[in-house]
Scaffold this motif. Structure first.
Motif, PDB file in Angstrom:
ATOM      1  N   ILE A  85       0.820  -1.222   0.000  1.00  0.00           N
ATOM      2  CA  ILE A  85       0.000   0.000   0.000  1.00  0.00           C
ATOM      3  C   ILE A  85       0.851   1.268   0.000  1.00  0.00           C
ATOM      4  CG2 ILE A  85      -2.046   1.075   1.068  1.00  0.00           C
ATOM      5  CD1 ILE A  85      -1.702  -1.622   2.985  1.00  0.00           C
ATOM      6  N   ASN A  86       1.351   1.620  -1.179  1.00  0.00           N
ATOM      7  CA  ASN A  86       2.297   2.743  -1.147  1.00  0.00           C
ATOM      8  C   ASN A  86       1.790   4.058  -1.739  1.00  0.00           C
ATOM      9  OD1 ASN A  86       2.614   1.540  -3.736  1.00  0.00           O
ATOM     10  ND2 ASN A  86       4.111   0.194  -2.781  1.00  0.00           N
ATOM     11  N   VAL A  87       0.534   4.339  -1.483  1.00  0.00           N
ATOM     12  CA  VAL A  87      -0.027   5.624  -1.911  1.00  0.00           C
ATOM     13  C   VAL A  87       0.684   6.760  -1.171  1.00  0.00           C
ATOM     14  CG1 VAL A  87      -2.110   7.052  -1.909  1.00  0.00           C
ATOM     15  CG2 VAL A  87      -2.281   4.569  -2.213  1.00  0.00           C
ATOM     16  N   THR A  88       1.085   7.781  -1.909  1.00  0.00           N
ATOM     17  CA  THR A  88       1.769   8.908  -1.272  1.00  0.00           C
ATOM     18  C   THR A  88       1.641  10.129  -2.161  1.00  0.00           C
ATOM     19  OG1 THR A  88       3.862   9.607  -0.285  1.00  0.00           O
ATOM     20  CG2 THR A  88       4.027   8.271  -2.279  1.00  0.00           C
ATOM     21  N   GLY A 120       9.259   4.112   6.001  1.00  0.00           N
ATOM     22  CA  GLY A 120       8.079   3.851   5.162  1.00  0.00           C
ATOM     23  C   GLY A 120       7.907   4.981   4.161  1.00  0.00           C
ATOM     24  N   CYS A 121       8.979   5.244   3.393  1.00  0.00           N
ATOM     25  CA  CYS A 121       8.996   6.437   2.526  1.00  0.00           C
ATOM     26  C   CYS A 121       8.321   6.191   1.189  1.00  0.00           C
ATOM     27  CB  CYS A 121      10.427   6.898   2.316  1.00  0.00           C
ATOM     28  SG  CYS A 121      11.411   5.749   1.317  1.00  0.00           S
ATOM     29  N   ALA A 122       7.942   4.944   0.896  1.00  0.00           N
ATOM     30  CA  ALA A 122       7.293   4.587  -0.382  1.00  0.00           C
ATOM     31  C   ALA A 122       8.117   5.102  -1.561  1.00  0.00           C
ATOM     32  CB  ALA A 122       5.851   5.087  -0.395  1.00  0.00           C
ATOM     33  N   THR A 148      13.824   4.988   4.188  1.00  0.00           N
ATOM     34  CA  THR A 148      13.736   3.522   4.187  1.00  0.00           C
ATOM     35  C   THR A 148      12.312   3.048   3.914  1.00  0.00           C
ATOM     36  OG1 THR A 148      13.288   3.321   6.563  1.00  0.00           O
ATOM     37  CG2 THR A 148      15.599   3.365   5.903  1.00  0.00           C
ATOM     38  N   ASP A 149      12.238   1.849   3.401  1.00  0.00           N
ATOM     39  CA  ASP A 149      10.950   1.181   3.195  1.00  0.00           C
ATOM     40  C   ASP A 149      11.259  -0.313   3.166  1.00  0.00           C
ATOM     41  OD1 ASP A 149       8.054   2.348   2.031  1.00  0.00           O
ATOM     42  OD2 ASP A 149       8.393   0.216   1.647  1.00  0.00           O
ATOM     43  N   MET A 150      10.231  -1.127   3.435  1.00  0.00           N
ATOM     44  CA  MET A 150      10.485  -2.575   3.352  1.00  0.00           C
ATOM     45  C   MET A 150      10.449  -3.048   1.896  1.00  0.00           C
ATOM     46  SD  MET A 150       6.929  -4.317   4.427  1.00  0.00           S
ATOM     47  CE  MET A 150       5.466  -4.050   3.454  1.00  0.00           C
ATOM     48  N   ASN A 151       9.857  -2.230   1.031  1.00  0.00           N
ATOM     49  CA  ASN A 151       9.623  -2.649  -0.348  1.00  0.00           C
ATOM     50  C   ASN A 151      10.722  -2.101  -1.274  1.00  0.00           C
ATOM     51  OD1 ASN A 151       8.679  -2.693  -3.011  1.00  0.00           O
ATOM     52  ND2 ASN A 151       6.543  -2.481  -2.396  1.00  0.00           N
ATOM     53  N   CYS A 226       7.341   9.060  10.303  1.00  0.00           N
ATOM     54  CA  CYS A 226       6.742   7.789   9.878  1.00  0.00           C
ATOM     55  C   CYS A 226       5.246   8.034   9.740  1.00  0.00           C
ATOM     56  CB  CYS A 226       7.027   6.687  10.890  1.00  0.00           C
ATOM     57  SG  CYS A 226       6.372   5.096  10.342  1.00  0.00           S
ATOM     58  N   ARG A 227       4.842   8.360   8.518  1.00  0.00           N
ATOM     59  CA  ARG A 227       3.444   8.784   8.308  1.00  0.00           C
ATOM     60  C   ARG A 227       2.707   7.774   7.442  1.00  0.00           C
ATOM     61  NH1 ARG A 227       3.695  13.817   5.384  1.00  0.00           N
ATOM     62  NH2 ARG A 227       1.723  14.493   6.293  1.00  0.00           N
ATOM     63  N   ASN A 228       1.503   7.448   7.872  1.00  0.00           N
ATOM     64  CA  ASN A 228       0.626   6.567   7.110  1.00  0.00           C
ATOM     65  C   ASN A 228       1.214   5.171   6.912  1.00  0.00           C
ATOM     66  OD1 ASN A 228      -1.277   8.812   6.606  1.00  0.00           O
ATOM     67  ND2 ASN A 228       0.465   9.625   5.470  1.00  0.00           N
ATOM     68  N   VAL A 229       1.889   4.694   7.920  1.00  0.00           N
ATOM     69  CA  VAL A 229       2.439   3.333   7.926  1.00  0.00           C
ATOM     70  C   VAL A 229       1.834   2.565   9.115  1.00  0.00           C
ATOM     71  CG1 VAL A 229       4.530   1.925   8.052  1.00  0.00           C
ATOM     72  CG2 VAL A 229       4.632   4.177   6.952  1.00  0.00           C
ATOM     73  N   LEU A 230       1.927   3.171  10.306  1.00  0.00           N
ATOM     74  CA  LEU A 230       1.474   2.479  11.519  1.00  0.00           C
ATOM     75  C   LEU A 230      -0.038   2.261  11.529  1.00  0.00           C
ATOM     76  CD1 LEU A 230       3.729   4.265  14.159  1.00  0.00           C
ATOM     77  CD2 LEU A 230       4.123   2.118  12.977  1.00  0.00           C
ATOM     78  N   TYR A 232      -1.642   0.741   9.542  1.00  0.00           N
ATOM     79  CA  TYR A 232      -1.923  -0.638   9.095  1.00  0.00           C
ATOM     80  C   TYR A 232      -1.536  -1.684  10.135  1.00  0.00           C
ATOM     81  CZ  TYR A 232      -2.365   1.812   4.695  1.00  0.00           C
ATOM     82  OH  TYR A 232      -2.750   2.685   3.725  1.00  0.00           O
ATOM     83  N   PHE A 233      -1.003  -1.240  11.289  1.00  0.00           N
ATOM     84  CA  PHE A 233      -0.510  -2.187  12.292  1.00  0.00           C
ATOM     85  C   PHE A 233      -1.507  -2.306  13.451  1.00  0.00           C
ATOM     86  CE2 PHE A 233       4.325  -1.218  11.465  1.00  0.00           C
ATOM     87  CZ  PHE A 233       4.149  -1.510  10.126  1.00  0.00           C
ATOM     88  N   THR A 234      -1.511  -3.487  14.083  1.00  0.00           N
ATOM     89  CA  THR A 234      -2.310  -3.621  15.313  1.00  0.00           C
ATOM     90  C   THR A 234      -1.646  -2.786  16.413  1.00  0.00           C
ATOM     91  OG1 THR A 234      -0.987  -5.502  15.984  1.00  0.00           O
ATOM     92  CG2 THR A 234      -3.048  -6.001  14.830  1.00  0.00           C
TER      93      THR A 234
END
Ligand SMILES: C[S@@+](CC[C@H](N)C(=O)[O-])C[C@H]1O[C@@H](n2cnc3c(N)ncnc32)[C@H](O)[C@@H]1O
Length: 286
Positions: A85-88, A120-122, A148-151, A226-230, A232-234
């Protein structure tokens, strides 16, 4: 003796129990095959994405999709992409950048070096926005931005600094609302399709793969964005990642979150002061 699902009194509806189990198995397969761990991501968003993929691929059960993910790399790549989900956009929620400019920058000026981590910079739009802001504030030469990003695919795009030309009108408006007073077009060249941001903006940016769920802290920062990443996390995973941010921030460092994210219910909150609650900007105070 082995227990099977039929022996368990389901708390809710049995169908929901089975679907949940199927999602557990799919996420376990994804983790085993790719190393990406989505098991503690928000279930409703993960479930929505799985069902979208099933619809597009014309599948009727989650287990069919899991089977394809295990046996066909193409499906694994697709689902990883769906989850990422890398909308930015550039200067997304411009008032955040305006508050950053007015309330954080004055407190950073005196440091000999400023290290900023965009987690989570997309595809990099947020990072280029920050580079422009730091440049305009006369601080870019002593700033290092870790993006950084995981993708890895989105990071490859981010490194190019090439964005669709049709987005420039909206980005120019965002830039102005964020307090930008230059002509935004001075930061890029264009052809008929794309805007190519100047390489000089990239000189102090380091792009690297980093997974917030499975990787450790790698430096001490003055600012973490870190915006619009967390979102999606529990809650449990958010707490874990906030511990990582806390460890990675220097004392009096700043943390910036997305407009739908907050520190309010996070265990580490007492160690921060709100700098601007509306814009989700916090400062580590102990
Ligand atoms: C919606 S984008 C946000 C981009 C940008 N921060 C913004 O606000 O415009 C979310 C990004 O977070 C990344 N992401 C999701 N889970 C992650 C994780 N565990 N570690 C690092 N990045 C992650 C995704 O790959 C995606 O690029």
């Amino acid at each position: 003796m082995m227990t099977n699902l039929f022996d368990i009194e389901p708390a809710g509806n049995l169908d929901t129990e089975y679907k949940d189990l199927e999602i557990d198995l799919l996420l376990k397969a994804v983790f085993r095959l790719s190393g990406y761990d989505f098991r503690l991501y928000n279930r409703s968003s993960i479930s929505r994405r799985i069902h979208n993929r099933m619809r597009v691929s014309n599948l009727s059960t989650i287990t069919e999709l899991t089977n394809l993910i295990i046996h066909d790399r193409k499906y694994l790549d697709q689902i990883l992409n769906d989850f990422s989900i890398n909308v930015t956009e550039m200067f997304r929620n411009p008032t955040f950048f305006k508050a950053f400019r007015n309330e954080v920058i004055p407190k950073l000026r005196d440091y000999p070096e400023i290290r900023i981590w965009h987690a989570g910079c997309a595809t990099g739009e947020e990072v280029f926005s920050m580079a422009i802001l730091m440049e305009e504030e006369g601080l870019m030469d002593k700033t290092v931005i870790y993006a950084t990003d995981m993708n890895e695919d989105v990071l490859e795009k981010a490194k190019d600094g090439v964005f669709p030309i049709h987005k420039m009108q909206a980005y120019t408006k965002n830039y102005q609302l964020a307090g930008g007073e230059e002509s935004f077009s001075k930061y890029y060249k264009t052809d008929r399709q794309f805007a190519y941001f100047h390489n000089s903006l990239l000189k102090n940016i380091i792009f690297a793969q980093h997974n917030l769920v499975t990787d450790q802290s790698f430096n001490e920062f003055h600012v973490i964005i870190c915006r619009n990443v967390l979102i999606y996390f529990t809650q449990m995973l958010q707490n874990q990642v906030h511990n990582l941010f806390y460890e990675s921030l220097m004392l009096e460092g700043f943390l910036g979150l997305g407009d739908k994210e907050t520190l309010r219910f996070i265990d580490i909150m007492p160690n921060y002061n709100e700098v601007n609650g509306n814009e989700r900007i916090y400062q580590k105070v102990k």
